[in-house]
Design an enzyme around this catalytic site. Structure first.
Site, short mmCIF file in Angstrom:
data_model
loop_
_atom_site.label_atom_id
_atom_site.label_comp_id
_atom_site.label_asym_id
_atom_site.label_seq_id
_atom_site.Cartn_x
_atom_site.Cartn_y
_atom_site.Cartn_z
N ASP A 10 -5.05 -10.97 3.45
CA ASP A 10 -3.69 -11.23 3.94
C ASP A 10 -3.72 -11.73 5.39
O ASP A 10 -4.75 -11.68 6.06
CB ASP A 10 -2.82 -9.96 3.83
CG ASP A 10 -3.50 -8.71 4.37
OD1 ASP A 10 -4.51 -8.83 5.09
OD2 ASP A 10 -3.03 -7.60 4.07
N ASN A 35 1.71 4.28 2.89
CA ASN A 35 2.61 4.29 1.72
C ASN A 35 1.89 3.75 0.48
O ASN A 35 2.53 3.33 -0.47
CB ASN A 35 3.88 3.48 2.01
CG ASN A 35 3.57 2.01 2.32
OD1 ASN A 35 2.41 1.59 2.29
ND2 ASN A 35 4.59 1.24 2.62
N HIS A 67 0.18 1.02 0.19
CA HIS A 67 0.11 -0.43 -0.03
C HIS A 67 -1.34 -0.88 0.00
O HIS A 67 -2.19 -0.27 0.65
CB HIS A 67 0.99 -1.22 0.97
CG HIS A 67 0.52 -1.28 2.37
ND1 HIS A 67 1.34 -1.01 3.46
CD2 HIS A 67 -0.67 -1.60 2.93
CE1 HIS A 67 0.68 -1.17 4.58
NE2 HIS A 67 -0.55 -1.52 4.29
N GLU A 69 3.64 -4.00 -0.84
CA GLU A 69 4.38 -2.78 -0.55
C GLU A 69 4.87 -2.13 -1.84
O GLU A 69 4.86 -2.77 -2.90
CB GLU A 69 5.58 -3.14 0.35
CG GLU A 69 5.20 -3.78 1.69
CD GLU A 69 4.71 -2.78 2.72
OE1 GLU A 69 4.29 -1.67 2.36
OE2 GLU A 69 4.74 -3.14 3.92
C1 GLP Z 1 -2.67 -3.31 6.98
C2 GLP Z 1 -3.41 -4.28 6.07
C3 GLP Z 1 -4.03 -3.54 4.92
C4 GLP Z 1 -4.82 -2.36 5.42
C5 GLP Z 1 -3.89 -1.38 6.11
C6 GLP Z 1 -4.58 -0.13 6.60
O1 GLP Z 1 -1.37 -3.06 6.58
N1 GLP Z 1 -2.58 -5.30 5.58
O2 GLP Z 1 -4.88 -4.45 4.22
O3 GLP Z 1 -5.42 -1.71 4.32
O4 GLP Z 1 -3.33 -2.08 7.22
O5 GLP Z 1 -5.06 -0.29 7.89
P1 GLP Z 1 -5.87 0.81 8.71
O6 GLP Z 1 -7.25 0.77 8.15
O7 GLP Z 1 -5.82 0.33 10.12
O8 GLP Z 1 -5.20 2.11 8.50
#
Ligand code: GLP
Length: 250
Positions: free
Chosen positions: A75, A144, A146, A151
Site C-alpha cells: 500500500d 482494528n 486491518h 479496513e
Molecule cells: C499500517 C499499514 C499496515 C501495517 C500497519 C501496522 O496501517 N498500512 O500494512 O500492517 O500499519 O503497523 P505497525 O507495524 O507500525 O503497527
C-alpha cells in the site's frame, strides 16, 4: 519459540520483537533460496523494521541476495510524493532498499501521484499478474485487524483500489508524521483478493496492542469486520508473533 496452529494457520510465538524479526526473515530467506526470482509482497510499519534489519544483515553476510527478486508494496498513501519522508516508498528505502542489492526497476508501488487512481490500481494488479503473481506476501496488522489498508468491512473480493482511512488508523499512523493533520485521508491498497492470491503469506505482529486483533483474526469465524480473519481461509499462512501479541492464544 513455540509453534502452535489454529485451523489452517501456523503460528510461531517468539520471545520478543528481535526474535520475531529473525523468524520472519528466516522464512523469507528460505523462499528466496528456493527461488531467486521470488516475487515478494512487502509491508511497512514498525513491525517490519526488525524483519528488514535481519534481511539487511543476511545480505551483508552474503547469505542472501535480492538481485533477481521483485517486490510489490502492499500500500501507499494517496496522494503523496515518493520523496516525502512519510511516504511508504521512503520508508522502504530507508529501512531496506538502500542497504540491499535489489534492482531498482524491480521495486514496485502503486502510483500515488496518478491523477487517475483507479487506473493506477488496475495497472498495479496487471503488473502483479504479469510477474506471475506474488510468491510470498509479508503482512503486519492494524489494531482494528486491518491488513494493508483494508479496513473493517472490506469485502473478500476487493482488489487494489483507493481507500479512505479510518480515524483510528490515521491516529495510530500519525507517529510517522509531524502532526495528525498531515496524515493523508486516503491510500492505494492491495485488496483482500490480491493478498489471498499470494502463494504464501506471513503475518507478523508484536506488542500487547495487537493481542486483541490477533485473537479476533484467529478465533472469530472469517468476517469482513475482522479483515485479518480472511487469512484463516488461506492454504499456506503463518503468523509470527511475540509473546505479548500472542497473549490470548497461549
Ligand atoms: C499500517 C499499514 C499496515 C501495517 C500497519 C501496522 O496501517 N498500512 O500494512 O500492517 O500499519 O503497523 P505497525 O507495524 O507500525 O503497527
Amino acid at each position: 519459540m513455540q509453534a502452535i496452529t489454529r485451523g489452517n494457520v501456523k503460528i510461531i510465538v517468539t520471545e520478543d520483537p528481535g526474535e520475531m524479526g529473525r523468524q520472519t526473515a528466516g522464512l523469507v530467506a528460505e523462499e528466496m533460496k528456493k527461488n531467486e526470482t521470488l516475487v515478494l509482497g512487502l509491508c511497512t510499519g514498525g513491525t517490519a523494521v526488525p524483519i528488514y534489519q535481519e534481511l539487511i544483515s543476511m545480505y551483508m553476510e552474503r547469505t542472501l541476495s535480492f538481485r533477481n527478486a521483485t517486490t510489490f508494496n502492499l500500500d501507499e498513501y494517496y496522494p503523496i510524493h515518493p520523496r516525502e519522508t512519510s511516504s511508504y516508498y521512503c520508508f522502504m528505502r530507508t529501512e531496506l532498499f538502500d542497504y540491499i542489492d535489489i534492482t531498482s526497476s524491480n521495486i514496485l508501488f502503486p502510483n500515488a501521484l496518478s491523477r487517475n487512481p483507479s487506473q493506477a490500481c488496475e495497472s498495479y494488479e496487471s503488473l502483479i499478474q504479469k510477474c506471475g503473481g506474488i510468491d510470498l506476501m509479508l503482512l503486519g496488522i492494524g489494531e482494528n485487524a486491518h491488513i494493508g489498508f483494508n479496513e473493517p468491512g472490506t469485502p473478500r473480493t476487493s482488489r487494489t483500489r483507493m481507500v479512505a482511512l479510518t480515524e483510528k488508523t490515521r491516529a495510530s499512523n500519525s507517529r510517522f508524521f509531524d502532526v495528525l493533520d498531515q496524515v493523508p485521508s486516503h491510500a492505494l491498497s492491495m485488496g483482500i483478493a490480491t493478498i489471498m492470491d499470494a502463494r504464501k503469506i506471513v503475518l507478523s505482529a508484536c506488542g500487547a496492542k495487537k493481542a486483541k486483533a490477533i485473537a479476533d483474526a484467529l478465533e472469530a469465524i472469517s468476517t469482513p469486520e475482522v479483515p485479518a480473519s480472511y487469512l484463516q481461509e488461506h492454504p499456506d499462512c503463518t503468523f509470527v508473533l511475540d509473546r505479548e501479541a500472542a497473549l490470548y492464544l497461549l
